[in-house]
Motif scaffolding. Structure first.
Motif, short mmCIF file in Angstrom:
data_model
loop_
_atom_site.label_atom_id
_atom_site.label_comp_id
_atom_site.label_asym_id
_atom_site.label_seq_id
_atom_site.Cartn_x
_atom_site.Cartn_y
_atom_site.Cartn_z
N MET A 5 47.94 64.34 17.39
CA MET A 5 48.98 64.91 18.25
C MET A 5 49.82 63.80 18.87
O MET A 5 49.28 62.78 19.30
N THR A 6 51.11 63.98 18.89
CA THR A 6 51.99 63.04 19.57
C THR A 6 52.22 63.52 21.00
O THR A 6 51.96 64.68 21.32
N LEU A 7 52.74 62.62 21.83
CA LEU A 7 53.02 63.00 23.22
C LEU A 7 54.10 64.09 23.27
O LEU A 7 54.03 65.01 24.10
N GLN A 8 55.08 64.00 22.37
CA GLN A 8 56.12 65.02 22.33
C GLN A 8 55.51 66.38 22.00
O GLN A 8 55.86 67.40 22.61
N GLU A 9 54.59 66.40 21.05
CA GLU A 9 53.93 67.66 20.67
C GLU A 9 53.11 68.21 21.83
O GLU A 9 53.05 69.44 22.04
N PHE A 10 52.47 67.31 22.59
CA PHE A 10 51.69 67.78 23.74
C PHE A 10 52.56 68.55 24.71
O PHE A 10 52.20 69.64 25.18
N PHE A 11 53.73 67.99 25.03
CA PHE A 11 54.60 68.65 26.01
C PHE A 11 55.31 69.86 25.42
O PHE A 11 55.71 70.77 26.17
N GLN A 12 55.46 69.91 24.12
CA GLN A 12 56.00 71.12 23.51
C GLN A 12 54.97 72.25 23.58
O GLN A 12 55.32 73.42 23.77
N GLU A 13 53.69 71.90 23.44
CA GLU A 13 52.63 72.90 23.54
C GLU A 13 52.31 73.26 24.99
O GLU A 13 51.79 74.35 25.27
N ASN A 14 52.60 72.32 25.90
CA ASN A 14 52.33 72.53 27.33
C ASN A 14 53.61 72.25 28.11
O ASN A 14 53.78 71.17 28.69
N PRO A 15 54.54 73.18 28.13
CA PRO A 15 55.86 72.93 28.70
C PRO A 15 55.91 72.83 30.22
O PRO A 15 56.90 72.35 30.76
N ARG A 16 54.85 73.25 30.91
CA ARG A 16 54.89 73.18 32.38
C ARG A 16 53.52 72.79 32.93
O ARG A 16 52.48 73.05 32.31
N GLY A 17 53.55 72.15 34.08
CA GLY A 17 52.29 71.75 34.69
C GLY A 17 52.49 70.76 35.81
O GLY A 17 53.62 70.48 36.24
N ALA A 18 51.38 70.21 36.29
CA ALA A 18 51.36 69.26 37.40
C ALA A 18 50.87 67.91 36.92
O ALA A 18 49.94 67.84 36.09
N LEU A 19 51.49 66.86 37.42
CA LEU A 19 51.13 65.50 37.02
C LEU A 19 50.64 64.72 38.23
O LEU A 19 51.37 64.58 39.22
N ALA A 20 49.40 64.23 38.17
CA ALA A 20 48.87 63.37 39.22
C ALA A 20 49.54 62.00 39.05
O ALA A 20 49.31 61.30 38.07
N PHE A 21 50.38 61.64 40.00
CA PHE A 21 51.31 60.52 39.84
C PHE A 21 50.96 59.37 40.77
O PHE A 21 50.80 59.57 41.98
N SER A 22 50.86 58.16 40.21
CA SER A 22 50.52 56.99 41.02
C SER A 22 51.65 55.99 41.15
O SER A 22 51.63 55.13 42.03
N GLY A 23 52.64 56.08 40.25
CA GLY A 23 53.72 55.10 40.26
C GLY A 23 53.40 53.86 39.45
O GLY A 23 54.18 52.90 39.42
N GLY A 24 52.24 53.86 38.76
CA GLY A 24 51.87 52.74 37.91
C GLY A 24 52.45 52.88 36.52
O GLY A 24 53.16 53.84 36.20
N VAL A 25 52.14 51.92 35.65
CA VAL A 25 52.70 51.88 34.29
C VAL A 25 52.42 53.16 33.52
O VAL A 25 53.33 53.75 32.92
N ASP A 26 51.18 53.60 33.52
CA ASP A 26 50.78 54.74 32.69
C ASP A 26 51.38 56.06 33.17
O ASP A 26 51.98 56.81 32.39
N SER A 27 51.22 56.34 34.45
CA SER A 27 51.75 57.63 34.94
C SER A 27 53.27 57.63 34.94
O SER A 27 53.89 58.69 34.84
N ALA A 28 53.88 56.44 35.04
CA ALA A 28 55.35 56.37 34.98
C ALA A 28 55.84 56.79 33.59
O ALA A 28 56.80 57.55 33.46
N TYR A 29 55.16 56.30 32.54
CA TYR A 29 55.58 56.70 31.19
C TYR A 29 55.27 58.17 30.94
O TYR A 29 56.05 58.87 30.29
N LEU A 30 54.17 58.66 31.51
CA LEU A 30 53.84 60.07 31.36
C LEU A 30 54.90 60.94 32.05
O LEU A 30 55.28 61.99 31.52
N LEU A 31 55.37 60.49 33.19
CA LEU A 31 56.44 61.22 33.89
C LEU A 31 57.71 61.24 33.05
O LEU A 31 58.38 62.28 32.93
N TYR A 32 58.03 60.10 32.44
CA TYR A 32 59.20 60.02 31.56
C TYR A 32 59.07 61.00 30.40
O TYR A 32 60.02 61.70 30.04
N ALA A 33 57.88 61.06 29.81
CA ALA A 33 57.64 61.96 28.68
C ALA A 33 57.77 63.42 29.11
O ALA A 33 58.36 64.24 28.40
#
Length: 250
Positions: free
Chosen positions: A1-29
């Motif tokens: 599964m790609t990250l794009q496919e993940f968000f296509q399968e899960n179009p809405r939700g909540a993201l636990a956000f820290s402002g670090g490298v990983d969660s920043a890219y996840l927010l972008y995705a």
């Protein structure tokens, strides 16, 4: 599964956000491929203020709404007493708070920024995430820390080269009770080193109450140059200051 496919399968939700490298890219995705996502930042005594400021900036740049949740994790006795299981109890308290707020906002799916380079093992924090059914898309999609930094740079995220930054509680030896005063000393001491241009370092407390500096070998000449300034400032908070030549971060 790609990250794009993940968000296509899960179009809405909540993201636990820290402002670090990983969660920043996840927010972008989530902003790029999702439809209805909200970030939740837990503001606790364990997080320095600059992390919150980075999170606010990222959420604004990506156009994702962000909720700041003040949580005093030190009210949890099992966190404040700082046992080897501290991270487990802390993660439980933080993610339960996010899940509570996200549920009120109508979100049932919660994700976090754990990546494929993180050791799943039986680490206390990872165990808490599994028990709460928090999903980690970066890990599920096989994205390592190096890949996330590369993709973040391509995406123009200012966090692409941001040093890893473990919470302030990791600076206090296991078994020594964590207080807001100890966390304040740590944050102010590290803020001072940041102001001098140091990066990717730690100011840890020794079991005797002194300060132990850990920083990259390439910054040792700078430390010697700024030695008197560093000693003068850190001795406002610690009775002694030593340098750790076996640098280990988490």
């Amino acid at each position: 599964m790609t990250l794009q496919e993940f968000f296509q399968e899960n179009p809405r939700g909540a993201l636990a956000f820290s402002g670090g490298v990983d969660s920043a890219y996840l927010l972008y995705a989530a902003a790029s491929w999702g439809q209805d996502w909200r970030a939740y930042y837990v503001k606790s005594p364990f997080q320095p203020d600059f992390e919150w400021q980075d999170a606010l900036r990222l959420a604004e740049e990506q156009g994702v709404p962000m909720t700041t949740l003040p949580v005093d994790v030190l009210e949890e006795l099992l966190v404040a007493e700082n046992s080897p299981e501290r991270c487990y109890y802390c993660k439980k308290a933080i993610f339960r708070r996010i899940m509570e707020e996200a549920g009120k906002d109508g979100y049932s799916l919660l994700i976090d920024g754990t990546n494929a380079s993180d050791d799943a093992g039986d680490r206390p924090g990872m165990r808490a995430l599994r028990e709460l059914s928090v999903r980690s898309p970066l890990r599920e999609c096989g994205l390592s820390k190096d890949a996330i930094r590369r993709l973040s740079k391509e995406a123009g995220l200012f966090t692409w080269d941001k040093p890893a930054y473990a919470c302030l509680a990791t600076r206090i030896p296991t078994g020594i009770s964590i207080t807001k005063e100890l966390l304040r000393r740590t944050e102010e001491g590290e803020d001072f080193l940041f102001s001098l241009g140091f990066s990717d370092f730690r100011v840890r407390m020794t079991p005797e109450g002194g300060a132990k500096l850990q920083l990259p070998a390439g910054q040792l000449p700078k430390l010697l140059k700024e030695r008197q300034k560093v000693l003068c400032k850190l001795k406002e908070y610690y009775p002694s200051v030593v340098l750790d030549l076996e640098v280990r971060h988490e």
